[in-house]
Design a protein around this motif. Structure first.
Motif, PDB file in Angstrom:
ATOM      1  N   ARG A 117      -5.186  15.308   3.933  1.00 10.01           N
ATOM      2  CA  ARG A 117      -6.454  14.616   4.100  1.00 10.01           C
ATOM      3  C   ARG A 117      -7.010  14.821   5.505  1.00 10.01           C
ATOM      4  O   ARG A 117      -8.080  14.311   5.816  1.00 10.01           O
ATOM      5  CB  ARG A 117      -6.274  13.135   3.815  1.00 10.01           C
ATOM      6  CG  ARG A 117      -5.765  12.900   2.386  1.00 10.01           C
ATOM      7  CD  ARG A 117      -5.621  11.460   2.092  1.00 10.01           C
ATOM      8  NE  ARG A 117      -6.977  10.953   1.850  1.00 10.01           N
ATOM      9  CZ  ARG A 117      -7.252   9.701   1.606  1.00 10.01           C
ATOM     10  NH1 ARG A 117      -6.313   8.811   1.566  1.00 10.01           N
ATOM     11  NH2 ARG A 117      -8.494   9.318   1.398  1.00 10.01           N
ATOM     12  N   ARG A 118      -6.259  15.539   6.353  1.00  7.65           N
ATOM     13  CA  ARG A 118      -6.700  15.836   7.710  1.00  7.65           C
ATOM     14  C   ARG A 118      -6.170  17.203   8.116  1.00  7.65           C
ATOM     15  O   ARG A 118      -5.243  17.709   7.500  1.00  7.65           O
ATOM     16  CB  ARG A 118      -6.314  14.747   8.703  1.00  7.65           C
ATOM     17  CG  ARG A 118      -5.005  14.084   8.451  1.00  7.65           C
ATOM     18  CD  ARG A 118      -4.726  12.846   9.242  1.00  7.65           C
ATOM     19  NE  ARG A 118      -4.672  13.053  10.671  1.00  7.65           N
ATOM     20  CZ  ARG A 118      -4.415  12.112  11.552  1.00  7.65           C
ATOM     21  NH1 ARG A 118      -4.206  10.877  11.170  1.00  7.65           N
ATOM     22  NH2 ARG A 118      -4.371  12.365  12.840  1.00  7.65           N
ATOM     23  N   THR A 124       4.331   4.801   4.004  1.00 10.78           N
ATOM     24  CA  THR A 124       3.328   5.521   3.221  1.00 10.78           C
ATOM     25  C   THR A 124       2.718   6.704   3.983  1.00 10.78           C
ATOM     26  O   THR A 124       2.550   6.649   5.197  1.00 10.78           O
ATOM     27  CB  THR A 124       2.210   4.573   2.753  1.00 10.78           C
ATOM     28  OG1 THR A 124       1.298   5.308   1.917  1.00 10.78           O
ATOM     29  CG2 THR A 124       1.447   3.982   3.926  1.00 10.78           C
ATOM     30  N   GLU A 125       2.442   7.740   3.252  1.00  7.42           N
ATOM     31  CA  GLU A 125       1.674   8.879   3.780  1.00  7.42           C
ATOM     32  C   GLU A 125       0.305   8.956   3.098  1.00  7.42           C
ATOM     33  O   GLU A 125      -0.378   9.960   3.198  1.00  7.42           O
ATOM     34  CB  GLU A 125       2.430  10.191   3.530  1.00  7.42           C
ATOM     35  CG  GLU A 125       3.720  10.313   4.277  1.00  7.42           C
ATOM     36  CD  GLU A 125       4.522  11.557   3.911  1.00  7.42           C
ATOM     37  OE1 GLU A 125       5.426  11.898   4.679  1.00  7.42           O
ATOM     38  OE2 GLU A 125       4.267  12.182   2.859  1.00  7.42           O
ATOM     39  N   ASP A 173      -2.571   7.847   3.673  1.00 13.15           N
ATOM     40  CA  ASP A 173      -3.752   8.139   4.492  1.00 13.15           C
ATOM     41  C   ASP A 173      -3.740   9.569   5.023  1.00 13.15           C
ATOM     42  O   ASP A 173      -4.739  10.046   5.549  1.00 13.15           O
ATOM     43  CB  ASP A 173      -3.848   7.159   5.664  1.00 13.15           C
ATOM     44  CG  ASP A 173      -4.140   5.749   5.191  1.00 13.15           C
ATOM     45  OD1 ASP A 173      -4.829   5.584   4.169  1.00 13.15           O
ATOM     46  OD2 ASP A 173      -3.659   4.803   5.847  1.00 13.15           O
ATOM     47  N   ASP A 200      -2.512  13.466  -0.172  1.00 12.47           N
ATOM     48  CA  ASP A 200      -2.624  13.121  -1.588  1.00 12.47           C
ATOM     49  C   ASP A 200      -1.671  14.027  -2.354  1.00 12.47           C
ATOM     50  O   ASP A 200      -1.009  14.883  -1.776  1.00 12.47           O
ATOM     51  CB  ASP A 200      -4.067  13.343  -2.084  1.00 12.47           C
ATOM     52  CG  ASP A 200      -5.038  12.319  -1.508  1.00 12.47           C
ATOM     53  OD1 ASP A 200      -4.660  11.141  -1.386  1.00 12.47           O
ATOM     54  OD2 ASP A 200      -6.169  12.718  -1.183  1.00 12.47           O
ATOM     55  N   ARG A 240       1.480   1.762  -0.368  1.00  8.16           N
ATOM     56  CA  ARG A 240       0.901   0.935   0.693  1.00  8.16           C
ATOM     57  C   ARG A 240       1.607  -0.419   0.835  1.00  8.16           C
ATOM     58  O   ARG A 240       1.404  -1.131   1.807  1.00  8.16           O
ATOM     59  CB  ARG A 240      -0.587   0.735   0.461  1.00  8.16           C
ATOM     60  CG  ARG A 240      -1.362   2.041   0.596  1.00  8.16           C
ATOM     61  CD  ARG A 240      -2.857   1.813   0.361  1.00  8.16           C
ATOM     62  NE  ARG A 240      -3.569   3.058   0.213  1.00  8.16           N
ATOM     63  CZ  ARG A 240      -3.923   3.855   1.213  1.00  8.16           C
ATOM     64  NH1 ARG A 240      -3.639   3.535   2.449  1.00  8.16           N
ATOM     65  NH2 ARG A 240      -4.578   4.969   0.977  1.00  8.16           N
ATOM     66  N   ASP A 291      -1.501   4.069  -4.093  1.00  7.56           N
ATOM     67  CA  ASP A 291      -1.625   2.663  -3.709  1.00  7.56           C
ATOM     68  C   ASP A 291      -0.289   1.934  -3.692  1.00  7.56           C
ATOM     69  O   ASP A 291      -0.080   1.053  -2.857  1.00  7.56           O
ATOM     70  CB  ASP A 291      -2.603   1.944  -4.644  1.00  7.56           C
ATOM     71  CG  ASP A 291      -4.042   2.369  -4.397  1.00  7.56           C
ATOM     72  OD1 ASP A 291      -4.341   2.828  -3.270  1.00  7.56           O
ATOM     73  OD2 ASP A 291      -4.859   2.253  -5.323  1.00  7.56           O
TER      74      ASP A 291
END
Length: 179
Positions: free
Chosen positions: A164-165, A39-40, A42, A45, A34, A31
């Protein structure tokens, strides 16, 4: 906070390892990241780097971690590594609340100067996650060109984060360094 006009720069030493790790983590993950635009959170992690890796970079004669400081406070860092006549640029982090004020541009220029003047490199290379179009555009405005040369994201290697993708890959960007 005001625009930072004249930070001081220096090469990091082993005593800086923990501060570098904390800065890099804050700029890219969780957080806190952000608050800035790099930021990465999204995309990934997990840890962005770790103390053992940073210490190894600092011990390598062909490697330097450059720091930007003001009043003794670590504001930004980057890693530069010599590869013959070119250098690799990475681990670029600016404190999230200080992003967008010109500090990153100054540190990038210092990294290019270091590679050109200290190592006589003729080009700077970097790999950027290609879905980070805003970041790639920022580098393009500073003279880097997209090469269309891609390499896969190292899925399964937690040293690079926990994706995350499933569509992540790197694109090589290059800038010729002139005197």
């Amino acid at each position: 906070m005001n625009t930072i006009l004249a930070p001081s720069f220096r090469v990091a030493g082993q005593a800086d390892v923990n501060a570098i790790v904390a800065l890099v983590q804050s700029a890219y993950r969780g957080d806190a990241s952000r608050r800035g635009w790099t930021t990465e959170a999204d995309l990934l992690d997990g840890q962005r780097t770790e103390a053992v890796l940073v210490a190894e970079l600092l011990a390598d004669a062909n490697s330097a971690v450059l720091l930007a400081l003001a009043d003794g406070e670590l504001l930004a860092c980057c890693h530069v590594e010599r590869h013959g006549e070119s250098a690799y640029f990475g681990m670029f982090a600016v404190q999230p609340p200080r992003q967008g004020r010109g500090l990153g541009r100054l540190l990038l220029a210092e990294a290019e100067r270091h590679a050109r003047d200290a190592w006589r490199c003729r080009a700077m290379h970097m790999k950027v996650i290609d879905v980070r179009t805003e970041l790639m555009a920022w580098y393009e405005r500073r003279g880097y060109r997209r090469t269309g040369e891609y390499s896969p994201f190292p899925y399964g290697d937690e040293r690079f984060g926990l994706p995350r993708r499933d569509d992540l890959r790197f694109e090589l960007m290059v800038k010729e360094l002139t005197a």
